[in-house]
Design an enzyme around this catalytic site. Structure first.
Site, mmCIF file in Angstrom:
data_model
loop_
_atom_site.group_PDB
_atom_site.id
_atom_site.type_symbol
_atom_site.label_atom_id
_atom_site.label_comp_id
_atom_site.label_asym_id
_atom_site.label_seq_id
_atom_site.Cartn_x
_atom_site.Cartn_y
_atom_site.Cartn_z
ATOM 1 N N ARG A 275 0.928 -1.312 -0.080
ATOM 2 C CA ARG A 275 0.123 0.148 -0.006
ATOM 3 C C ARG A 275 0.757 1.168 -0.154
ATOM 4 O O ARG A 275 0.527 2.154 -0.769
ATOM 5 C CB ARG A 275 -0.907 0.035 1.108
ATOM 6 C CG ARG A 275 -2.011 1.012 1.184
ATOM 7 C CD ARG A 275 -3.193 0.787 2.093
ATOM 8 N NE ARG A 275 -2.701 0.800 3.641
ATOM 9 C CZ ARG A 275 -3.359 0.647 4.704
ATOM 10 N NH1 ARG A 275 -4.439 0.179 4.639
ATOM 11 N NH2 ARG A 275 -2.743 0.814 5.725
ATOM 12 N N LYS B 43 -2.711 6.353 1.281
ATOM 13 C CA LYS B 43 -2.438 7.025 2.729
ATOM 14 C C LYS B 43 -1.328 8.205 2.662
ATOM 15 O O LYS B 43 -0.091 7.997 3.236
ATOM 16 C CB LYS B 43 -1.971 5.813 3.691
ATOM 17 C CG LYS B 43 -2.439 5.900 5.042
ATOM 18 C CD LYS B 43 -2.364 4.646 5.912
ATOM 19 C CE LYS B 43 -2.581 4.656 7.253
ATOM 20 N NZ LYS B 43 -3.685 5.336 7.798
ATOM 21 N N GLU C 121 -16.303 6.013 3.879
ATOM 22 C CA GLU C 121 -15.661 5.480 5.108
ATOM 23 C C GLU C 121 -15.752 6.565 5.954
ATOM 24 O O GLU C 121 -16.246 7.629 5.833
ATOM 25 C CB GLU C 121 -14.305 5.120 4.631
ATOM 26 C CG GLU C 121 -13.185 6.161 4.110
ATOM 27 C CD GLU C 121 -12.042 5.442 3.985
ATOM 28 O OE1 GLU C 121 -11.400 4.585 4.652
ATOM 29 O OE2 GLU C 121 -11.222 5.944 3.050
HETATM 30 C C1 LIG Z 1 -8.700 6.436 5.981
HETATM 31 C C2 LIG Z 1 -8.442 5.080 6.454
HETATM 32 N N1 LIG Z 1 -9.414 4.084 6.169
HETATM 33 C C3 LIG Z 1 -9.085 2.596 6.511
HETATM 34 C C4 LIG Z 1 -7.952 2.440 7.498
HETATM 35 C C5 LIG Z 1 -7.725 1.063 7.850
HETATM 36 O O1 LIG Z 1 -6.903 0.709 7.281
HETATM 37 P P1 LIG Z 1 -5.982 -0.655 7.976
HETATM 38 O O2 LIG Z 1 -7.017 -1.746 8.496
HETATM 39 O O3 LIG Z 1 -5.042 -1.014 6.962
HETATM 40 O O4 LIG Z 1 -5.497 0.016 9.238
HETATM 41 C C6 LIG Z 1 -7.413 3.839 7.874
HETATM 42 C C7 LIG Z 1 -6.087 3.260 8.766
HETATM 43 O O5 LIG Z 1 -4.990 2.940 8.334
HETATM 44 C C8 LIG Z 1 -7.445 4.803 7.427
HETATM 45 O O6 LIG Z 1 -6.712 5.870 7.755
#
Ligand SMILES: Cc1ncc(COP(=O)(O)O)c(C=O)c1O
Length: 341
Positions: free
Chosen positions: A82, A184, A220
């Site tokens: 990612r 991210k 989300e």
């Molecule tokens: C915007 C966002 N969505 C979803 C997630 C959840 O991702 P993960 O399960 O990889 O931590 C995160 C955290 O990393 C996030 O910042």
């Protein structure tokens, strides 16, 4: 290994400086070999790309102590992949996947005294990140970059049980169509700060963001993906090109299907169907799943039948199974657990 004298079960989710962090610099056209350092500070040009045009990306994962005393991380290969996708989108050089995983292992090992013991509920949060370090004044990518990983012990997310959250449908958008919602990047979080501060001010725990193009579909929150349970126990998660592909959510979908024998669907979820779901949860590394009890859509309260007192039964099964895998109580699918040796 003597552990640090920390009150593990009363830790919050904050930064505690640990002993060592990993640093590697990109110059010319290559990453240097990188090394651990005890220096927790960074000296930068006043004109560094990260400071002027927010050229920065990050990841988040955890190390756990398992029931048999090993220290493990959960699917760090997916964080590496990612982060590579995030880097390419912001015209940054990718940090190689095998080196990313090796550096995670190195940092955890070097800070073993800070890895919370099994049963404390606490974990070691690991933060890889990268930023443009050379001066940039015209809008363009930096020529030099720094990749770092630090870690910090964090407390149990749910102190005294997982209390269901109250969300509001947010009037601000998190991500534009064809924008950067699926990576991210720090910029996605800077722009969410006003929305979350005002949500808290109005008595909500989190924002439910909608798709910016039609404002009819669930995306989300600022830091977690949604997972819904239908009244027939089907697990539904929103499909959208502008949400972050959560590693926890992807893992939970596999757990639902392969461990719990549930039907799973990744599809568009309309705000208009929220009232039909039996349970709702937010999934991410921080909490695994946080139950949602209610969503308020401009004054209209949508209450999930699981209520505001405790996690719904299917959400709880998913939570128990995934944390069981992470803590070594249940057998993990091949490749999910990286033991730190
Ligand atoms: C915007 C966002 N969505 C979803 C997630 C959840 O991702 P993960 O399960 O990889 O931590 C995160 C955290 O990393 C996030 O910042």
């Amino acid at each position: 290994m003597n552990k640090k004298d920390i009150d593990w079960s009363n830790l919050g989710f904050g930064y505690i400086e640990t002993e060592k962090r990993f640093v590697s610099n990109f110059k010319g056209d290559a990453w240097d070999s990188g090394a651990l350092t005890t220096d927790a500070t960074i000296a930068l040009s006043e004109c560094a790309g990260v400071l002027q045009y927010a050229q920065t990306i990050f990841e988040g994962l955890k190390a756990y102590t398992t029931n048999d005393g090993h220290i493990v991380t959960f699917r760090p290969d997916l964080n590496a992949e990612r982060m590579e996708a995030s880097a390419l989108r912001l015209e940054m050089p990718a940090f190689p996947k095998d080196r990313f995983i090796d550096a995670v292992v190195e940092v955890v090992k070097a800070n073993e005294a800070f890895v919370p013991p099994y049963g404390s509920g606490a974990t070691l949060y690991i933060r890889p990140y990268m930023f443009g370090s050379s001066p940039v004044i015209g809008v363009k990518p930096a020529q030099e970059y720094q990749f770092r990983i630090f870690c910090t012990p964090v407390g149990p997310y749910f102190k005294g049980g997982a209390k269901p959250l109250k969300l509001r449908v947010c009037d601000l958008d998190r991500a534009a169509p064809h924008g950067t919602g699926n990576i991210k990047a720090g910029l996605n979080y800077a722009m969410s700060l006003h929305a979350i501060v005002s949500a808290h001010h109005e008595g909500f725990d989190e924002n439910m963001y909608l798709d910016a193009a039609t404002r009819t579909k669930v995306e989300e929150t600022g830091g977690a993906n949604f997972l819904f349970v239908t009244k027939d126990n089907v697990i539904v998660t929103p499909k959208s090109p502008t949400i972050l592909p959560s590693i926890t959510r992807r893992s939970l979908m596999t757990v639902a299907k392969d461990y719990l024998g549930l039907k799973v669907e990744e599809r568009e979820v309309h705000v208009s169907e929220l009232a039909d779901f039996a349970e709702c949860g937010l999934c991410g590394t921080a909490a695994v799943i946080s139950p949602v009890g209610m969503v308020v859509d401009h004054g209209k309260e949508i209450k999930f039948p699981s209520g505001m007192a405790e996690m719904g039964p299917v959400t709880k099964q998913l939570y128990d199974t995934l944390t069981g895998i992470q803590m070594g109580r249940l057998k993990a699918p091949d490749g999910w657990i990286k033991v730190i040796k």
